[in-house]
Structure formats: C-alpha cells, structure tokens
Design a protein around this motif. Structure first.
Motif, short mmCIF file in Angstrom:
data_model
loop_
_atom_site.label_atom_id
_atom_site.label_comp_id
_atom_site.label_asym_id
_atom_site.label_seq_id
_atom_site.Cartn_x
_atom_site.Cartn_y
_atom_site.Cartn_z
N TRP A 1 1.24 3.87 -3.29
CA TRP A 1 0.86 5.27 -3.13
C TRP A 1 2.05 6.20 -3.32
CZ3 TRP A 1 -2.18 9.40 -2.59
CH2 TRP A 1 -3.56 9.19 -2.65
N VAL B 1 -5.84 1.66 1.93
CA VAL B 1 -5.52 0.39 1.26
C VAL B 1 -5.16 -0.68 2.28
CG1 VAL B 1 -4.08 -0.71 -0.47
CG2 VAL B 1 -4.72 1.68 -0.74
N LEU C 1 -7.52 0.30 -3.26
CA LEU C 1 -6.43 1.02 -3.90
C LEU C 1 -6.97 1.97 -4.97
CD1 LEU C 1 -3.40 1.50 -4.45
CD2 LEU C 1 -3.47 -0.47 -6.01
N HIS D 1 -7.33 -4.38 -3.58
CA HIS D 1 -7.26 -3.80 -4.92
C HIS D 1 -8.37 -2.78 -5.15
CE1 HIS D 1 -4.50 -7.16 -5.65
NE2 HIS D 1 -4.12 -6.50 -6.73
N PRO E 1 0.82 -1.24 0.00
CA PRO E 1 0.00 0.00 0.00
C PRO E 1 0.84 1.27 0.00
CG PRO E 1 -0.92 -1.59 1.53
CD PRO E 1 0.40 -2.14 1.08
N GLY F 1 -0.39 -3.78 -8.49
CA GLY F 1 -0.56 -4.38 -7.17
C GLY F 1 -0.31 -5.88 -7.17
#
Length: 218
Positions: free
Chosen positions: A53, A178, A127, A124, A49, A114
């Motif tokens: 990001w 996430v 995200l 997912h 995560p 991912g």
C-alpha cells in the motif's frame, strides 16, 4: 468531458507522462524491500500489506506535480477555466485520467508483486479490492494538492508535504483490509471506511479544488 478525458489519456501515455514511471517505482519497492529486510517469508508476509500500500501511495504521488503544471505553463489551464465546461468537471476528468493511467495499472500488477513479498494467498483478492476502493481518493486528493500549488516554484516538494498527511487514513485502512483478509478476519469495517474516504473525496474535493484554482488563476 469525453474529449478532455481522451486528451488527458493521450498526454499521460506519451513518453514522460508518468504512465510507466509509477509502475517502475512500484516494482522497485517490491524488489528492494526483500533485499533490505531479508528473505524470511513469515516476516515479509507480515509487512507485505503495508509495504504494497505504501508503494502504491508513493507511486501515485510521483506524477501529481504534472497534473496541472504543464497546462499552467502553456496557457491551457486559462482556456479550460474560461470554457463552458465547469472547472469542477475539468478537475474530475483530470483526476479520473490520473487514476486510469497511474492507479489502475497498480491495481492490476499488485497481486503479482504480492508474490515477491510472500503475501498470504487469501490476501491477494483483498489487496485488489482495497486498492480499487482506496486509490480514487489518492487521485482526487492529489488533484486538490495540485490545484493548491499550481504556479508555485518548487511546487512539487510542497505538493508532497501537503498531500502525504491526507493520504495517511487511506494507507491505514487499506493495509488493514489486506491484513485482515490474509488472516481470515472480517474486513467490512476498514473496507467501508476506505470506500467512504474515496466517496467523500470524489464528492467534495472537486469543488474545493476548483475554488482554490480560481484564486490561483486570478
């Protein structure tokens, strides 16, 4: 505004406009992290995560120095500043074009990347949701930084130093959404904070960006 938006999109889609650069950088981050950290799926899933990001954040940062610099160099920015369209609207359009050509493609490809980082399946969806809610703030804050540094020598380096600290709250809350989503925990609090940052940025920063840009154009 629609004509200006179409102009910005055409410029961004041309070679060197930064459209493919952000995607390439995002892909490089997702590929290099497993090589540096190791192939352990549990470890990669735990850090995925934050890594995804962070990759999206840095990818958005790459094209910010071109947001106003090219218009400054050829005199277009002076014409836009004196046009009937308010300068605040011009900056909103530029931020929207940056989001459409840089952040939106990252939102689309993020679930695929991912998989490379062993992101848990339930994460997912979160995200995509977190990036869609948080990246408008990245584009709007970046537009504010571009307005502050337009016309300065080595403005790209200064832009990065100014903008990165302002990106930190979005990074923290986005990665937390996430992480919680992957663990089956409640995501409402960090998601609301993330969306609140984007909403506040879109509501307030166009006026601040226009004010500093008028000072730089004098």
């Amino acid at each position: 505004m629609s004509a200006l938006l179409l102009r910005e999109l055409r410029l961004a889609l041309r070679a060197g406009g930064g459209f493919g650069l952000a995607l390439a950088f995002f892909l490089i981050v997702a590929v290099l992290v497993p090589l540096g950290v190791g192939p352990e799926g549990a470890l990669l899933g735990a850090i995925a995560p934050g890594i995804l990001w962070l990759g999206a954040l840095l990818s958005c940062l790459l094209s910010l120095d071109r947001l106003l610099a090219l218009d400054w160099e050829d005199g277009t920015l002076d014409l836009l500043a004196t046009a009937p369209l308010p300068l605040e609207s011009v900056l909103i359009v530029k931020a929207a074009a940056h989001w459409l050509t840089t952040a939106l493609p990252l939102v689309v490809v993020a679930p695929v990347l991912g998989l490379l980082l062993h992101l848990p399946g339930p994460a997912h969806v979160w995200l995509v949701v977190s990036l869609a809610a948080g990246t408008p703030a990245l584009s709007m804050i970046g537009t504010f930084g571009a307005a502050l540094t337009v016309g300065l020598k080595r403005g790209g380096l200064l832009l990065s130093l100014l903008v990165l600290p302002l990106y930190v709250p979005s990074l923290i809350f986005g990665a937390e959404v996430v992480r919680r989503g992957g663990e089956g925990l409640a995501t409402s609090t960090p998601l609301m904070l993330l969306a609140g940052i984007s909403a506040a940025s879109v509501a307030l920063l166009p006026f601040a960006s226009a004010a500093v840009l008028r000072v730089n154009l004098r």
